[in-house]
Scaffold this motif. Structure first.
Motif, mmCIF file in Angstrom:
data_model
loop_
_atom_site.group_PDB
_atom_site.id
_atom_site.type_symbol
_atom_site.label_atom_id
_atom_site.label_comp_id
_atom_site.label_asym_id
_atom_site.label_seq_id
_atom_site.Cartn_x
_atom_site.Cartn_y
_atom_site.Cartn_z
ATOM 1 N N GLU A 85 0.739 -0.859 0.587
ATOM 2 C CA GLU A 85 0.180 0.719 -0.100
ATOM 3 C C GLU A 85 0.581 0.802 -0.104
ATOM 4 O O GLU A 85 0.427 1.828 -0.876
ATOM 5 C CB GLU A 85 -1.256 0.029 1.220
ATOM 6 C CG GLU A 85 -2.124 -1.458 0.950
ATOM 7 C CD GLU A 85 -2.890 -1.164 2.587
ATOM 8 O OE1 GLU A 85 -2.902 0.002 3.336
ATOM 9 O OE2 GLU A 85 -3.503 -2.121 2.947
ATOM 10 N N LEU A 114 -5.634 4.656 -5.083
ATOM 11 C CA LEU A 114 -4.606 4.091 -5.845
ATOM 12 C C LEU A 114 -5.151 4.074 -6.738
ATOM 13 O O LEU A 114 -4.858 4.295 -8.705
ATOM 14 C CB LEU A 114 -3.352 3.871 -5.314
ATOM 15 C CG LEU A 114 -2.951 3.856 -4.156
ATOM 16 C CD1 LEU A 114 -1.997 3.122 -3.062
ATOM 17 C CD2 LEU A 114 -2.268 5.218 -4.514
ATOM 18 N N GLY A 124 2.572 1.960 -3.400
ATOM 19 C CA GLY A 124 1.646 2.475 -4.308
ATOM 20 C C GLY A 124 1.897 1.083 -5.453
ATOM 21 O O GLY A 124 1.717 1.223 -6.145
ATOM 22 N N LYS A 183 -7.173 6.665 -9.229
ATOM 23 C CA LYS A 183 -6.338 7.170 -9.380
ATOM 24 C C LYS A 183 -5.730 7.551 -11.191
ATOM 25 O O LYS A 183 -5.437 8.362 -11.546
ATOM 26 C CB LYS A 183 -5.407 7.908 -8.342
ATOM 27 C CG LYS A 183 -5.298 8.696 -7.538
ATOM 28 C CD LYS A 183 -4.806 8.969 -6.495
ATOM 29 C CE LYS A 183 -5.260 10.118 -5.488
ATOM 30 N NZ LYS A 183 -4.735 10.196 -3.921
ATOM 31 N N ALA A 184 -5.160 5.820 -10.606
ATOM 32 C CA ALA A 184 -4.722 5.568 -12.280
ATOM 33 C C ALA A 184 -5.884 5.015 -13.580
ATOM 34 O O ALA A 184 -5.638 4.342 -14.085
ATOM 35 C CB ALA A 184 -4.204 4.250 -11.884
ATOM 36 N N LYS A 202 -0.874 1.225 -8.162
ATOM 37 C CA LYS A 202 -1.057 1.291 -9.171
ATOM 38 C C LYS A 202 -0.289 1.062 -10.679
ATOM 39 O O LYS A 202 -0.418 1.883 -11.728
ATOM 40 C CB LYS A 202 -0.477 2.978 -8.885
ATOM 41 C CG LYS A 202 -0.870 4.691 -10.149
ATOM 42 C CD LYS A 202 -0.151 5.873 -9.057
ATOM 43 C CE LYS A 202 -0.286 6.531 -10.718
ATOM 44 N NZ LYS A 202 0.042 7.608 -9.486
ATOM 45 N N THR A 203 0.958 0.942 -10.245
ATOM 46 C CA THR A 203 1.742 0.154 -10.918
ATOM 47 C C THR A 203 1.276 -0.783 -12.020
ATOM 48 O O THR A 203 0.770 -0.864 -12.815
ATOM 49 C CB THR A 203 3.000 0.137 -10.318
ATOM 50 O OG1 THR A 203 3.806 0.312 -9.710
ATOM 51 C CG2 THR A 203 4.275 -0.451 -11.378
ATOM 52 N N ASN A 234 -5.448 0.569 -1.282
ATOM 53 C CA ASN A 234 -5.090 0.177 -2.957
ATOM 54 C C ASN A 234 -5.852 0.625 -4.012
ATOM 55 O O ASN A 234 -6.130 1.281 -5.163
ATOM 56 C CB ASN A 234 -4.817 -1.338 -2.790
ATOM 57 C CG ASN A 234 -3.698 -1.170 -2.125
ATOM 58 O OD1 ASN A 234 -2.885 -0.899 -2.231
ATOM 59 N ND2 ASN A 234 -3.885 -3.079 -2.188
#
Length: 794
Positions: A45, A86, A48, A89-90, A51-52, A83
């Motif tokens: 967490e 994140l 990130g 946001k991605a 997101k990856t 998560n």
């Protein structure tokens, strides 16, 4: 993940999945300790990782195996709110949804993608996720997936997945900006919702049929639900017309047909029936022409007639819509009335005239009476809702139509009076009695006022007394409406006598009650008054604390000012109107405090007019306008006159208070005088008793009193007697008494305790006093000598 090595990418995904399914190490390495799963998840967490992994999806367009492993990793990562944020946001939602329909023989892609979308909706910003999904690409993918599952999905797993996709679609459809119509999804959903009830030649539904499985049952309800959401978008209306949605829903608005084979069980059909009627309540008001073409009013009224009939029907009441309707038809009746209420609220004269021609008013009054006789404590809430809806429907039908008010008639007035007699303690029970009372007051306004026979019958049955009883409860939420009704009723010349005749607790009159409400209202509004209720500020006698806080501002002519808005926002204007109809004179049962307040009420209109002119004057000053000399003089004269009225009322109030204070002093003096007279009388009685005791215990005092008495008697007689007159003495010589005496002696009756009571034998000759003493007692009769001789035979 950027390295184009399949084994490496898969191994990375396996490591992430292992964070959530860690197994104990097979070998323990000396000097090292294995990191815990919670630590690994926390580090994922913080780093990130989610997101990856979302970004890496773009590198795997045509690599199904790697993509499935990434989705599996994201599925585990999406169980955390951090998560999910994140991933949001991605742009994970739109990225995953756009590829839902990618080819996948295993079926894992659709399953894992839908699971991730669910988690994103639940654990991150729902509004943001909906916004990401509200694009043409995502909706086209959802549409194709749903169509494939709907037409070709037969397994339990496929049906569950199909329903999940539809729920996600329903959530997206709540966004007005979602292109549901543009992608053709709306048309397909309407087709799938209605094909079972309305025959269609569309190849999409050819040969399709619902089973009575739980998944198909849930799908049917979900389709009804999404129609309600879709109809909020006005361009959808034409699609609803083309899909014959009204006709399809009306197939459920009928009594259950015996011996007819249907695909649903009895409980399922009942739930769908209630859901269909609830859906009609949202859709039918938008499609009035289709509603009338389907004979909607006739169908609903016929169904309502079946609801109140004694036709045996065992309701299951299992669903949300069936709450409170187990073993009866109350649930069906409730949703039918909701549908009627939605239609009459449109104020469409075509619909309302059709309802009245079909005898709706009499039918609804009959339904109301039946609910009173059939209601039980268990169904009290649903029955109260039914009764409230009936009264609201009748109000909408009868408002502004005298012939319909006449149709409402005395039977309608009787049901209103019955509700008004409800125990006031039930209004706070939370069961719906307060809503029913609001509906009742609304029906008085719409169904009775303006129809003189109904008004007279309402007055004859003491309806005004019941209104005043409700007003005396002093519940602010009802006061405004009741006072409005009172104002209208006072136009009837017979009302005044009823209002003046009413008496509340402690013999309170209607005028006293209204003035008390005025004082309470002014206290809540923060109007300045002294301890006696007198005016303090003669320039602004009606100003509230809110008006004091708000500064005067120039407003357009079509915008109401604070003084004008004040008339509508509190009950003072209505109290003034009612008391004005009662003529302000000879109002019974008022105290001095009431008269002081009545002076203000009497001049309410003058004060309000002056207040508005003051606002006009202030606005002119703020706008830096200079009125012509004549206008300025008129404005000054008006404001001065208004202030003079305030001073006059204040002076009159002072006189009243002084008069009352003087009257209180006089009343107090009278009480003191009465107390003094009582004490003096007691002293005289004591002195008389002392003289009496002296005469009875002292012979000299008795002789002295006797001489004084004789002297007084002699002095009261004439000194000269007429000639030849015979003089008769009125006293008896030799008596040693000082009380008036004559030749007639009054003997008090012998006490009952000496005679043995009223039931004892009264033959005194046959009684003798017992030797032991006490009261006379009955003894055996003693034979005399003569009686003995008579008894000897000759």
């Amino acid at each position: 993940m950027k390295i184009p090595n399949s084994e490496l990418r898969i191994q990375i995904c396996k490591c992430i999945v292992d964070f959530y399914h860690a197994e104990p190490p097979k070998k323990h390495i000396t000097g090292y300790q294995q990191a815990s799963s919670s630590y690994k998840i926390k580090m994922a967490e913080v780093g990130g990782l989610a997101k990856t992994m979302v970004q890496s999806l773009g590198l795997l367009e045509n690599q199904l195996v790697e993509k499935l492993w990434v989705l599996k990793a994201l599925q585990h990562l999406s169980t955390s709110e951090v998560n999910c944020t994140l991933m949001m946001k991605a742009q994970a939602a739109s990225e995953i949804c756009a590829h839902l329909n990618d080819p996948d023989p295993s079926g894992q892609l659709l399953f894992r993608s839908s699971e991730i979308l669910w988690n994103l909706l639940e654990k991150s910003s729902k509004e943001e996720i909906i916004q990401q999904l509200s694009n043409l690409e995502c909706l086209l993918a959802l549409k194709e997936v749903f169509k494939n599952l709907f037409m070709r999905g037969f397994s339990h797993y496929d049906r569950q997945l199909r329903n999940d996709i539809l729920v996600i679609t329903t959530i997206i459809a709540q966004n007005p900006g979602a292109p549901m119509i543009e992608c053709g999804f709306t048309r397909d959903l309407i087709l799938f919702a209605t094909f079972n009830e309305v025959k269609s030649q569309n190849p999409l539904v050819k040969g399709l049929k619902f089973s009575n499985s739980y998944e198909d049952f849930e799908l049917k309800k979900l389709l009804f639900n999404i129609i309600v959401i879709l109809c909020k978008d006005l361009p959808t209306i034409q699609l609803l017309i083309d899909g014959k949605v009204i006709l399809a829903l009306f197939t459920y608005v009928k009594k259950p047909e015996k011996h007819k084979i249907i695909e649903w069980s009895a409980a399922q059909y009942e739930e769908l029936q209630l859901h269909a009627i609830a859906t009609l309540s949202s859709v039918a008001p938008l499609l009035t022409e289709e509603y009338m073409l389907c004979q909607g009013n006739a169908r609903v009224l016929a169904f309502l007639e079946w609801c109140e009939s004694e036709d045996p029907f065992f309701s299951h009441g299992n669903s949300f819509h069936g709450t409170g309707g187990r073993g009866n038809k109350f649930a069906q009746m409730r949703y039918s009335l909701r549908l009627l209420r939605a239609m009459v609220y449109l104020e469409d004269e075509t619909i309302n005239n059709d309802l009245c021609e079909k005898g709706t008013i009499q039918q609804l009054i009959g339904v109301f009476k039946n609910t009173i006789s059939q209601s039980d404590d268990k169904e009290e809430v649903i029955v109260l809702e039914i009764q409230s809806d009936i009264l609201l429907i009748l109000s909408s039908l009868c408002e502004h139509h005298i012939p319909r008010k006449e149709m409402f008639g005395t039977e309608g007035v009787d049901i209103i009076l019955r509700v008004m007699k409800t125990d006031p303690t039930k209004l706070q029970s939370g069961l719906g009695y307060n809503v029913l009372l609001f509906s009742t007051l609304d029906s008085i306004w719409c169904c009775i006022l303006g129809c003189y026979p109904s008004e007279d019958y309402f007055l004859e049955k003491e309806g005004i007394f019941l209104l005043l009883d409700l007003l005396a409860l002093n519940q602010k939420k009802f006061c405004n409406l009741i006072l409005g009704i009172m104002v209208e009723f006072c136009d009837n010349p017979k009302t005044t006598a009823h209002v003046n005749a009413w008496r509340g607790k402690k013999d309170q009159t209607a005028a006293s009650l209204l003035i008390k409400l005025w004082r309470k209202e002014e206290k809540e509004l923060g109007v300045k008054r002294d301890k006696h209720g007198m005016i303090i500020d003669t320039k602004k006698p009606l100003f509230t604390s809110f008006q004091e806080e708000q500064k005067t501002m120039p407003l357009p002519a079509n915008c109401p000012t604070l003084a004008v808005m004040d008339v509508a926002e509190n009950i003072r204007a209505k109290i003034y109107a009612v008391l004005g109809k009662l003529d302000f004179e000879n109002l019974p049962g008022l105290s001095a405090e009431d008269f002081v307040t009545l002076c203000i009420i009497h001049r309410y209109l003058d004060f309000k007019i002056g207040e508005i002119w003051n606002e006009i004057y202030e606005e002119i000053k703020l706008e830096k306008l200079r009125p012509v000399t004549t206008d300025k003089k008129i404005l000054e004269a008006i404001t001065t006159a208004s202030e003079n009225i305030g001073k006059m009322v204040a002076s009159l109030q002072s006189e009243m208070i002084e008069s009352q204070a003087h009257q209180d002093v006089q009343s107090e003096q009278k009480v003191y005088t009465k107390i003094q007279a009582t004490h003096k009388q007691r002293e005289l009685a004591t002195k008389s008793w002392e003289n009496f005791l002296a005469r009875t215990s002292n012979a000299k005092a008795l002789k002295k009193a006797k001489r004084l008495q004789e002297k007084a008697i002699e002095s009261s007689r004439y000194s000269e007697h007429p000639p030849n007159a015979v003089f008769h003495r009125t006293d008896i010589k030799g008596l040693n008494t000082t009380v008036p005496s004559g030749r007639v002696v009054t003997v008090e009756s012998t006490p009952a305790r000496l005679l043995g009571g009223p039931l004892a034998d009264t033959d005194i000759a046959l009684k003798k006093l017992p030797i032991r003493g006490g009261a006379l007692q009955k003894v055996k009769a003693v034979k005399t000598v003569n009686e003995s001789k008579k008894s000897v035979p000759t």
